[in-house]
Design an enzyme around this catalytic site. Sequence first.
Site, PDB file in Angstrom:
ATOM      1  N   ARG A 290     -16.332   4.721  41.038  1.00 28.44           N
ATOM      2  CA  ARG A 290     -17.204   5.425  40.073  1.00 28.44           C
ATOM      3  C   ARG A 290     -17.504   6.862  40.499  1.00 28.44           C
ATOM      4  O   ARG A 290     -18.537   7.431  40.145  1.00 28.44           O
ATOM      5  CB  ARG A 290     -18.523   4.680  39.867  1.00 28.44           C
ATOM      6  CG  ARG A 290     -18.355   3.306  39.266  1.00 28.44           C
ATOM      7  CD  ARG A 290     -19.595   2.878  38.509  1.00 28.44           C
ATOM      8  NE  ARG A 290     -19.410   1.552  37.949  1.00 28.44           N
ATOM      9  CZ  ARG A 290     -19.863   0.440  38.526  1.00 28.44           C
ATOM     10  NH1 ARG A 290     -20.533   0.507  39.655  1.00 28.44           N
ATOM     11  NH2 ARG A 290     -19.649  -0.713  37.950  1.00 28.44           N
TER      12      ARG A 290
ATOM     13  N   LYS B 269     -12.358  20.379  34.456  1.00 32.60           N
ATOM     14  CA  LYS B 269     -11.575  19.614  33.476  1.00 32.60           C
ATOM     15  C   LYS B 269     -10.502  18.850  34.241  1.00 32.60           C
ATOM     16  O   LYS B 269      -9.694  19.453  34.951  1.00 32.60           O
ATOM     17  CB  LYS B 269     -10.912  20.541  32.446  1.00 32.60           C
ATOM     18  CG  LYS B 269     -11.858  21.021  31.367  1.00 32.60           C
ATOM     19  CD  LYS B 269     -11.091  21.775  30.280  1.00 32.60           C
ATOM     20  CE  LYS B 269     -12.012  22.283  29.192  1.00 32.60           C
ATOM     21  NZ  LYS B 269     -11.308  23.115  28.197  1.00 32.60           N
TER      22      LYS B 269
ATOM     23  N   GLU C 205      -2.620  34.279  32.431  1.00 34.74           N
ATOM     24  CA  GLU C 205      -4.005  33.768  32.394  1.00 34.74           C
ATOM     25  C   GLU C 205      -4.968  34.774  33.043  1.00 34.74           C
ATOM     26  O   GLU C 205      -6.133  34.838  32.669  1.00 34.74           O
ATOM     27  CB  GLU C 205      -4.106  32.403  33.099  1.00 34.74           C
ATOM     28  CG  GLU C 205      -3.293  31.293  32.448  1.00 34.74           C
ATOM     29  CD  GLU C 205      -4.008  30.558  31.302  1.00 34.74           C
ATOM     30  OE1 GLU C 205      -5.138  30.948  30.932  1.00 34.74           O
ATOM     31  OE2 GLU C 205      -3.408  29.595  30.768  1.00 34.74           O
TER      32      GLU C 205
ATOM     33  N   LYS D 127     -14.692  33.106  34.555  1.00 39.38           N
ATOM     34  CA  LYS D 127     -14.629  31.683  34.198  1.00 39.38           C
ATOM     35  C   LYS D 127     -15.876  30.958  34.702  1.00 39.38           C
ATOM     36  O   LYS D 127     -16.459  30.133  33.992  1.00 39.38           O
ATOM     37  CB  LYS D 127     -13.360  31.024  34.748  1.00 39.38           C
ATOM     38  CG  LYS D 127     -13.335  29.537  34.404  1.00 39.38           C
ATOM     39  CD  LYS D 127     -11.979  28.936  34.251  1.00 39.38           C
ATOM     40  CE  LYS D 127     -12.135  27.497  33.747  1.00 39.38           C
ATOM     41  NZ  LYS D 127     -10.894  26.791  33.575  1.00 39.38           N
TER      42      LYS D 127
ATOM     43  N   GLU E  37     -17.905  22.633  26.996  1.00 35.91           N
ATOM     44  CA  GLU E  37     -17.217  23.276  25.862  1.00 35.91           C
ATOM     45  C   GLU E  37     -17.845  22.935  24.510  1.00 35.91           C
ATOM     46  O   GLU E  37     -17.182  22.495  23.579  1.00 35.91           O
ATOM     47  CB  GLU E  37     -15.722  22.921  25.870  1.00 35.91           C
ATOM     48  CG  GLU E  37     -14.912  23.909  25.049  1.00 35.91           C
ATOM     49  CD  GLU E  37     -13.411  23.794  25.248  1.00 35.91           C
ATOM     50  OE1 GLU E  37     -12.959  23.784  26.397  1.00 35.91           O
ATOM     51  OE2 GLU E  37     -12.711  23.726  24.230  1.00 35.91           O
TER      52      GLU E  37
ATOM     53  N   ARG F 156     -17.312  28.176  25.980  1.00 35.02           N
ATOM     54  CA  ARG F 156     -16.155  27.865  26.841  1.00 35.02           C
ATOM     55  C   ARG F 156     -14.850  27.885  26.045  1.00 35.02           C
ATOM     56  O   ARG F 156     -13.785  28.151  26.604  1.00 35.02           O
ATOM     57  CB  ARG F 156     -16.350  26.513  27.546  1.00 35.02           C
ATOM     58  CG  ARG F 156     -15.230  26.196  28.513  1.00 35.02           C
ATOM     59  CD  ARG F 156     -15.572  25.093  29.486  1.00 35.02           C
ATOM     60  NE  ARG F 156     -14.455  24.859  30.385  1.00 35.02           N
ATOM     61  CZ  ARG F 156     -14.484  24.091  31.457  1.00 35.02           C
ATOM     62  NH1 ARG F 156     -15.597  23.469  31.786  1.00 35.02           N
ATOM     63  NH2 ARG F 156     -13.419  23.928  32.222  1.00 35.02           N
TER      64      ARG F 156
ATOM     65  N   ASN G  86      -9.859  29.631  25.586  1.00 38.39           N
ATOM     66  CA  ASN G  86      -8.620  29.209  24.933  1.00 38.39           C
ATOM     67  C   ASN G  86      -7.950  30.344  24.155  1.00 38.39           C
ATOM     68  O   ASN G  86      -7.088  30.086  23.315  1.00 38.39           O
ATOM     69  CB  ASN G  86      -8.899  28.032  23.989  1.00 38.39           C
ATOM     70  CG  ASN G  86      -9.370  26.811  24.754  1.00 38.39           C
ATOM     71  OD1 ASN G  86      -8.895  26.544  25.850  1.00 38.39           O
ATOM     72  ND2 ASN G  86     -10.331  26.092  24.197  1.00 38.39           N
TER      73      ASN G  86
ATOM     74  N   HIS H  32      -4.360  30.107  23.056  1.00 37.50           N
ATOM     75  CA  HIS H  32      -3.886  28.736  23.274  1.00 37.50           C
ATOM     76  C   HIS H  32      -3.529  28.002  21.977  1.00 37.50           C
ATOM     77  O   HIS H  32      -2.666  27.130  21.999  1.00 37.50           O
ATOM     78  CB  HIS H  32      -4.921  27.932  24.065  1.00 37.50           C
ATOM     79  CG  HIS H  32      -4.931  28.273  25.533  1.00 37.50           C
ATOM     80  ND1 HIS H  32      -5.207  29.537  25.999  1.00 37.50           N
ATOM     81  CD2 HIS H  32      -4.674  27.523  26.638  1.00 37.50           C
ATOM     82  CE1 HIS H  32      -5.132  29.542  27.320  1.00 37.50           C
ATOM     83  NE2 HIS H  32      -4.810  28.337  27.731  1.00 37.50           N
TER      84      HIS H  32
ATOM     85  N   HIS I 117       0.060  26.626  22.182  1.00 37.14           N
ATOM     86  CA  HIS I 117       0.387  25.192  22.195  1.00 37.14           C
ATOM     87  C   HIS I 117       1.415  24.844  21.130  1.00 37.14           C
ATOM     88  O   HIS I 117       2.257  23.958  21.328  1.00 37.14           O
ATOM     89  CB  HIS I 117      -0.882  24.357  21.970  1.00 37.14           C
ATOM     90  CG  HIS I 117      -1.737  24.259  23.201  1.00 37.14           C
ATOM     91  ND1 HIS I 117      -3.097  24.041  23.154  1.00 37.14           N
ATOM     92  CD2 HIS I 117      -1.423  24.345  24.517  1.00 37.14           C
ATOM     93  CE1 HIS I 117      -3.580  24.012  24.391  1.00 37.14           C
ATOM     94  NE2 HIS I 117      -2.583  24.193  25.232  1.00 37.14           N
TER      95      HIS I 117
ATOM     96  N   HIS J  88       3.730  27.178  30.228  1.00 38.24           N
ATOM     97  CA  HIS J  88       2.423  27.272  29.569  1.00 38.24           C
ATOM     98  C   HIS J  88       1.894  28.717  29.564  1.00 38.24           C
ATOM     99  O   HIS J  88       1.458  29.228  28.530  1.00 38.24           O
ATOM    100  CB  HIS J  88       1.427  26.338  30.263  1.00 38.24           C
ATOM    101  CG  HIS J  88       0.038  26.463  29.728  1.00 38.24           C
ATOM    102  ND1 HIS J  88      -0.311  26.065  28.458  1.00 38.24           N
ATOM    103  CD2 HIS J  88      -1.092  26.994  30.275  1.00 38.24           C
ATOM    104  CE1 HIS J  88      -1.594  26.320  28.247  1.00 38.24           C
ATOM    105  NE2 HIS J  88      -2.087  26.886  29.337  1.00 38.24           N
TER     106      HIS J  88
END
Length: 394
Positions: free
Chosen positions: A130, A152, A194, A236, A246, A250, A254, A257, A261, A275
């Site tokens: 946990r 993330k 990035e 960041k 987010e 946040r 992106n 993105h 994507h 990416h």
Amino acid sequence: MNQKTTDQTQQTVRVALEARSYDIEIAAGLLARAGDFIKPLLKRPHVAIVTDNHVAKHHLATLQDGLKAMGIASTTTIIPAGENSKSFGRLEQLCGWLLDEKIERDDCIIALGGGVIGDLTGFAAAIVRRGARFIQIPTTLLAQVDSSIGGKTAINAAQGKNLIGAFFQPELVLVDTQVLTTLPARELRAGYAEVVKYGALGNVAFFDWLEENGADVLAGDAAAQTYAIAESCRLKAQIVARDERENGERALLNLGHTFGHAFEALTGYSNTLLHGEAVALGMVLAFELSLARGHCPAEDAARLRALLDAATLPVTMTRIGNGNFDADALVAAMSQDKKVKSGKMRFVLTEALGRSFLTDTVSRDDLRDFLIAQGALDKGAQNKAGAAREGSRQ
Ligand code: GLY
């Protein structure tokens, strides 16, 4: 390089999340000194290291020796490099290994690698017993400025990338710029996209600095890299501190993105388009769309394009694969994006360099027209014209 605005040595960036706050330490040569930073965090002198076969070849011994020198014992698992390792099977195996190794909740699990290792290890740490503690030692520029920070963690699902995971913050992030010397040049450039993103979305002074010093970052200048990574992490960290899960701001991270994507999906998430390369093209398109909608000055869109172009990143869709992308297929891919809310696509657009904002007001028709103007194929119209020609011949 502009000496006035750079620090030659080590930089520390704090991610302020109350009881879950942590530091990002950035400098050349940190891997060998990892034990100095890790020892004060440990309840007992024992850690688990998770890495991949590529990274292990170059950097594992340096980390293990550095830990040993500080009296820290380590046990290591090496998993296959590549996106396929972000799977349920690999997660199960990794959790089983951590339990077999008797890793306890208070122990630290070290993720030594790029985004795949960080995401998989972070998720395993979040669920084993946990929740155990974990440390990120990112070894790609992309992971150093983005995926290792902010908690993330995820694996992929048959339905899409990163769809199963948790927000789970590390205890420490150690960024050694020296490890970038073993990174393929193409991956360094992809990570640099990035870095540019942070200037473009929220820090125009940093964007100005990159226009002057970006070539040094790409050439491997340690001081320039340390400064660029620290500035990226600072922005960041600020955004994550204000919006960890987010719910709002946040999402600005992106930038590029949603477009990116779609191109990654249409090229099968393959080596055709990394990416970071997709993000580079996506940012150019986000600025062009902002310009077309009257939000952003033409000069700013041109500056962004020029900075990415100078790094030989793709700034037009014609530079990717065979250059043929169907506008409808792109729109369909964007409609599948994780950021779609209540059926509406969400874009990060911009008022200027350093001033981005979120919107859900771009209609599918406007988007389609925009993509065609940017070089996408109008296969729908071509098919209709073909059918009409066939009809008139009969
Ligand atoms: N990579 C975007 C984020 O961490 O929110």
